[in-house]
Motif scaffolding. Structure first.
Motif, short mmCIF file in Angstrom:
data_model
loop_
_atom_site.label_atom_id
_atom_site.label_comp_id
_atom_site.label_asym_id
_atom_site.label_seq_id
_atom_site.Cartn_x
_atom_site.Cartn_y
_atom_site.Cartn_z
N PRO A 93 0.82 -1.22 0.00
CA PRO A 93 0.00 0.00 0.00
C PRO A 93 0.85 1.26 0.00
N ASP A 94 0.34 2.30 -0.62
CA ASP A 94 1.07 3.57 -0.69
C ASP A 94 1.44 4.08 0.70
N GLU A 95 0.52 3.90 1.65
CA GLU A 95 0.79 4.41 2.99
C GLU A 95 1.93 3.63 3.66
N GLN A 96 2.03 2.34 3.35
CA GLN A 96 3.14 1.56 3.89
C GLN A 96 4.47 2.01 3.29
N VAL A 97 4.48 2.23 1.98
CA VAL A 97 5.70 2.69 1.31
C VAL A 97 6.13 4.04 1.88
N GLU A 98 5.17 4.96 2.02
CA GLU A 98 5.50 6.29 2.54
C GLU A 98 6.02 6.21 3.97
N ALA A 99 5.35 5.43 4.81
CA ALA A 99 5.79 5.30 6.20
C ALA A 99 7.18 4.69 6.28
N THR A 100 7.44 3.71 5.42
CA THR A 100 8.76 3.07 5.39
C THR A 100 9.84 4.06 5.03
N LEU A 101 9.59 4.87 4.02
CA LEU A 101 10.60 5.84 3.56
C LEU A 101 10.77 6.97 4.56
N ARG A 102 9.69 7.38 5.21
CA ARG A 102 9.83 8.43 6.24
C ARG A 102 10.63 7.89 7.42
N TRP A 103 10.44 6.61 7.73
CA TRP A 103 11.26 5.99 8.78
C TRP A 103 12.73 6.00 8.37
N ALA A 104 13.01 5.66 7.12
CA ALA A 104 14.39 5.60 6.64
C ALA A 104 15.08 6.95 6.74
N ALA A 105 14.33 8.01 6.45
CA ALA A 105 14.92 9.35 6.43
C ALA A 105 14.65 10.15 7.70
N SER A 106 14.16 9.49 8.73
CA SER A 106 13.67 10.21 9.91
C SER A 106 14.73 11.04 10.62
N ASP A 107 16.00 10.67 10.52
CA ASP A 107 17.05 11.39 11.25
C ASP A 107 17.72 12.48 10.43
N VAL A 108 17.40 12.57 9.15
CA VAL A 108 18.12 13.49 8.27
C VAL A 108 18.04 14.93 8.74
N ASN A 113 23.03 11.39 9.59
CA ASN A 113 23.85 11.23 8.39
C ASN A 113 22.96 10.83 7.22
N ILE A 114 23.00 11.60 6.14
CA ILE A 114 22.14 11.27 5.00
C ILE A 114 22.55 9.95 4.35
N ALA A 115 23.83 9.60 4.46
CA ALA A 115 24.27 8.32 3.91
C ALA A 115 23.58 7.16 4.64
N THR A 116 23.39 7.33 5.94
CA THR A 116 22.68 6.31 6.72
C THR A 116 21.23 6.20 6.26
N ALA A 117 20.62 7.33 5.97
CA ALA A 117 19.23 7.33 5.48
C ALA A 117 19.12 6.58 4.17
N HIS A 118 20.07 6.81 3.28
CA HIS A 118 20.02 6.12 1.99
C HIS A 118 20.25 4.62 2.15
N THR A 119 21.12 4.23 3.06
CA THR A 119 21.34 2.80 3.31
C THR A 119 20.07 2.16 3.87
N ARG A 120 19.44 2.86 4.82
CA ARG A 120 18.16 2.36 5.36
C ARG A 120 17.13 2.21 4.25
N ALA A 121 17.06 3.23 3.39
CA ALA A 121 16.08 3.20 2.31
C ALA A 121 16.34 2.04 1.36
N GLU A 122 17.60 1.79 1.05
CA GLU A 122 17.92 0.68 0.14
C GLU A 122 17.45 -0.65 0.72
N GLY A 123 17.72 -0.87 1.99
CA GLY A 123 17.29 -2.11 2.62
C GLY A 123 15.79 -2.25 2.66
N ALA A 124 15.11 -1.15 3.01
CA ALA A 124 13.66 -1.19 3.14
C ALA A 124 12.97 -1.36 1.78
#
Length: 256
Positions: A93-108, A113-124
């Motif tokens: 679902p779109d809401e799951q994808v959005e929540a996942t990506l916001r979690w990945a980038a939550s600390d930016v 560290n933005i590199a950490t966000a991108h690594t999280r996003a890749e895994g998710a």
């Protein structure tokens, strides 16, 4: 005469090759979108999420289609009766994808560290994409009268949880028996522990007339579990992980 199917070789290895190719192209395209996420502009998250969401839809459809084709090929090879067309599992679902990506980038925007966000996003994102293929396989097993169970095939360098699930063999018929909430250590926004970020496990369907045989490595994981972890309620995974670290010829990934 009954035929044998295993978590290694044949169809399992073909699935791994397809997954690896899919992930390679997915990560290539995902990395091209990195410039959309700007730490200096929080509003950029919307554009990045929309672009990545389109990528998830595209690649998860490819993942599901590849899984459906693989299922039908394995069914035919097993000599299953009748015809069965594997339906693609629903897209995340779109809401799951959005929540996942916001979690990945939550600390930016909090000094992270933005590199950490991108690594999280890749895994998710990889998890979301591959899960649709794995869900397609599991859905087909549930619906196809000629399918009796499915097994989990873990990579040699998989984490302790995946190796433990793979060592159980063809015992799964539902998500509940597959360890959906077995371990709180797994990261992500859904709380689902069945497949973690960067998980490369595959699903092996088993049909009537087939017998499932653990690969040598999965049989060794099963032996280690029985010798070092079985019979210790609440401690099995920790003890199994220690046994793997000390005795398994394939080292555990430090990330898990």
């Amino acid at each position: 005469m009954a035929t044998r199917v295993s978590d290694s070789g044949g169809a399992a290895d073909r699935q791994r090759r397809v997954q690896a190719a899919l992930v390679r192209f997915l990560l290539r395209d995902l990395r091209m979108l990195r410039a959309l996420l700007l730490p200096s502009r929080p509003a950029s998250a919307g554009d990045w999420i929309a672009a990545v969401g389109s990528l998830v839809d595209q690649y998860s459809t490819a993942s599901a289609a590849a899984a459906a084709t693989s299922y039908e090929e394995q069914r035919a090879a097993a000599g299953a009766r009748g015809r069965y067309t594997a339906e693609l599992a629903p897209a995340p679902p779109d809401e799951q994808v959005e929540a996942t990506l916001r979690w990945a980038a939550s600390d930016v925007w909090d000094g992270g560290n933005i590199a950490t966000a991108h690594t999280r996003a890749e895994g998710a994102v990889e998890r979301l994409v591959l899960n649709r293929g794995r869900d397609t396989m599991q859905q087909a097993v549930r619906r196809d009268r000629e399918a009796v169970a499915w097994a989990r095939g873990a990579a040699l360098g998989a984490c302790s949880f995946c190796k433990l699930m793979a060592s159980r063999g063809a015992v799964y018929e539902s998500a509940g028996t597959a360890g959906r909430e077995a371990d709180a250590r797994f990261e992500g926004d859904t709380g689902e522990a069945k497949y973690h970020n960067f998980c490369h496990c595959v699903i092996i369907p088993v049909f009537r007339g087939q017998t499932f045989q653990l690969s040598p490595q999965a049989a060794e994981w099963d032996r280690l579990y029985r010798e070092y972890a079985q019979g210790h309620p609440g401690e099995q995974l920790r003890l199994f992980r220690r046994a793997l670290a000390e005795h398994d010829s394939n080292p555990l990934p430090t990330a898990h």
